[in-house]
Design a protein around this motif. Sequence first.
Motif, mmCIF file in Angstrom:
data_model
loop_
_atom_site.group_PDB
_atom_site.id
_atom_site.type_symbol
_atom_site.label_atom_id
_atom_site.label_comp_id
_atom_site.label_asym_id
_atom_site.label_seq_id
_atom_site.Cartn_x
_atom_site.Cartn_y
_atom_site.Cartn_z
ATOM 1 N N PHE A 9 0.826 -1.196 0.000
ATOM 2 C CA PHE A 9 0.000 0.000 0.000
ATOM 3 C C PHE A 9 0.871 1.260 0.000
ATOM 4 C CE2 PHE A 9 -2.542 3.258 2.205
ATOM 5 C CZ PHE A 9 -3.638 3.294 1.359
ATOM 6 N N VAL A 10 1.904 1.282 0.822
ATOM 7 C CA VAL A 10 2.818 2.424 0.889
ATOM 8 C C VAL A 10 3.574 2.571 -0.430
ATOM 9 C CG1 VAL A 10 4.917 3.297 2.010
ATOM 10 C CG2 VAL A 10 3.043 2.409 3.393
ATOM 11 N N ALA A 11 4.043 1.455 -0.991
ATOM 12 C CA ALA A 11 4.769 1.506 -2.259
ATOM 13 C C ALA A 11 3.867 2.036 -3.369
ATOM 14 C CB ALA A 11 5.292 0.121 -2.625
ATOM 15 N N PHE A 12 2.621 1.588 -3.393
ATOM 16 C CA PHE A 12 1.676 2.080 -4.399
ATOM 17 C C PHE A 12 1.439 3.584 -4.227
ATOM 18 C CE2 PHE A 12 -2.676 2.971 -5.836
ATOM 19 C CZ PHE A 12 -2.542 2.623 -7.168
ATOM 20 N N GLY A 13 1.327 4.026 -2.988
ATOM 21 C CA GLY A 13 1.151 5.448 -2.707
ATOM 22 C C GLY A 13 2.328 6.267 -3.204
ATOM 23 N N LEU A 15 4.423 5.465 -5.614
ATOM 24 C CA LEU A 15 4.391 5.457 -7.083
ATOM 25 C C LEU A 15 3.370 6.457 -7.616
ATOM 26 C CD1 LEU A 15 4.704 1.677 -8.004
ATOM 27 C CD2 LEU A 15 6.333 3.499 -8.485
ATOM 28 N N LEU A 16 2.230 6.517 -6.968
ATOM 29 C CA LEU A 16 1.200 7.458 -7.384
ATOM 30 C C LEU A 16 1.694 8.897 -7.238
ATOM 31 C CD1 LEU A 16 -1.721 7.685 -8.372
ATOM 32 C CD2 LEU A 16 -2.425 7.759 -5.989
ATOM 33 N N ILE A 17 2.338 9.193 -6.132
ATOM 34 C CA ILE A 17 2.887 10.532 -5.909
ATOM 35 C C ILE A 17 3.950 10.848 -6.961
ATOM 36 C CG2 ILE A 17 4.306 11.902 -4.334
ATOM 37 C CD1 ILE A 17 2.756 10.523 -2.029
ATOM 38 N N ILE A 18 4.797 9.899 -7.280
ATOM 39 C CA ILE A 18 5.847 10.105 -8.285
ATOM 40 C C ILE A 18 5.234 10.386 -9.651
ATOM 41 C CG2 ILE A 18 7.678 8.930 -9.583
ATOM 42 C CD1 ILE A 18 8.465 7.599 -6.888
ATOM 43 N N PHE A 19 4.226 9.619 -10.047
ATOM 44 C CA PHE A 19 3.592 9.830 -11.349
ATOM 45 C C PHE A 19 2.920 11.195 -11.435
ATOM 46 C CE2 PHE A 19 3.420 5.047 -11.887
ATOM 47 C CZ PHE A 19 4.379 5.028 -12.871
ATOM 48 N N ILE A 20 2.265 11.616 -10.379
ATOM 49 C CA ILE A 20 1.622 12.925 -10.359
ATOM 50 C C ILE A 20 2.679 14.025 -10.453
ATOM 51 C CG2 ILE A 20 0.314 14.535 -8.916
ATOM 52 C CD1 ILE A 20 -1.294 12.066 -7.944
ATOM 53 N N SER A 21 3.766 13.874 -9.714
ATOM 54 C CA SER A 21 4.845 14.870 -9.729
ATOM 55 C C SER A 21 5.497 14.975 -11.100
ATOM 56 C CB SER A 21 5.910 14.524 -8.690
ATOM 57 O OG SER A 21 5.361 14.513 -7.406
ATOM 58 N N VAL A 22 5.762 13.853 -11.719
ATOM 59 C CA VAL A 22 6.381 13.852 -13.046
ATOM 60 C C VAL A 22 5.452 14.503 -14.069
ATOM 61 C CG1 VAL A 22 7.107 12.343 -14.945
ATOM 62 C CG2 VAL A 22 7.917 11.914 -12.632
ATOM 63 N N GLY A 23 4.174 14.220 -13.993
ATOM 64 C CA GLY A 23 3.218 14.851 -14.897
ATOM 65 C C GLY A 23 3.189 16.353 -14.730
ATOM 66 N N PHE A 24 3.226 16.819 -13.485
ATOM 67 C CA PHE A 24 3.243 18.251 -13.223
ATOM 68 C C PHE A 24 4.524 18.887 -13.747
ATOM 69 C CE2 PHE A 24 4.469 21.797 -10.456
ATOM 70 C CZ PHE A 24 3.410 22.647 -10.689
ATOM 71 N N LEU A 25 5.659 18.241 -13.516
ATOM 72 C CA LEU A 25 6.938 18.772 -13.978
ATOM 73 C C LEU A 25 7.010 18.813 -15.499
ATOM 74 C CD1 LEU A 25 9.400 17.147 -11.428
ATOM 75 C CD2 LEU A 25 8.675 19.533 -11.544
ATOM 76 N N ASN A 26 6.464 17.792 -16.162
ATOM 77 C CA ASN A 26 6.457 17.780 -17.623
ATOM 78 C C ASN A 26 5.626 18.933 -18.173
ATOM 79 O OD1 ASN A 26 8.150 15.609 -17.941
ATOM 80 N ND2 ASN A 26 6.505 14.124 -18.155
ATOM 81 N N LYS A 27 4.487 19.199 -17.540
ATOM 82 C CA LYS A 27 3.650 20.313 -17.985
ATOM 83 C C LYS A 27 4.374 21.633 -17.776
ATOM 84 C CE LYS A 27 -0.845 22.460 -17.523
ATOM 85 N NZ LYS A 27 -2.109 22.525 -16.836
ATOM 86 N N SER A 28 5.046 21.778 -16.643
ATOM 87 C CA SER A 28 5.798 23.001 -16.363
ATOM 88 C C SER A 28 6.926 23.190 -17.370
ATOM 89 C CB SER A 28 6.383 22.973 -14.955
ATOM 90 O OG SER A 28 5.359 22.942 -14.005
ATOM 91 N N ASP A 29 7.619 22.107 -17.693
ATOM 92 C CA ASP A 29 8.710 22.177 -18.670
ATOM 93 C C ASP A 29 8.182 22.550 -20.052
ATOM 94 O OD1 ASP A 29 10.610 21.555 -16.792
ATOM 95 O OD2 ASP A 29 10.789 19.450 -17.376
#
Length: 91
Positions: A9-13, A15-29
């Motif tokens: 459950f923690v590992a999935f959480g 991963l979810l945070i990482i995917f959201i962060s990467v998506g935000f950073l890609n949009k910013s870039d």
Amino acid sequence: MTLTEKLLFVAFGFLLIIFISVGFLNKSDKLKMLKDKYDAALQGEDRDEAIAAGEAYYRALRGGELTLTDEKAIWKDVAHLPEKEGGEVGS
């Protein structure tokens, strides 16, 4: 809940945070890259290129739609650029 289930459950959480962060950073870039391209086009001599770059930047900023204010800002920004001469239409 067993220890294994908690760890999954923690590992999935994470991963979810990482995917959201990467998506935000890609949009910013992407926005930064479009803004830089717009600024560079405004420093050049090609009015059509500057307008296209401005429209691309504002579309990305607004989620795909240009507002009237955006269009006015683009035209104000490109006002100093020379217009193309009239002999090239239909070539």
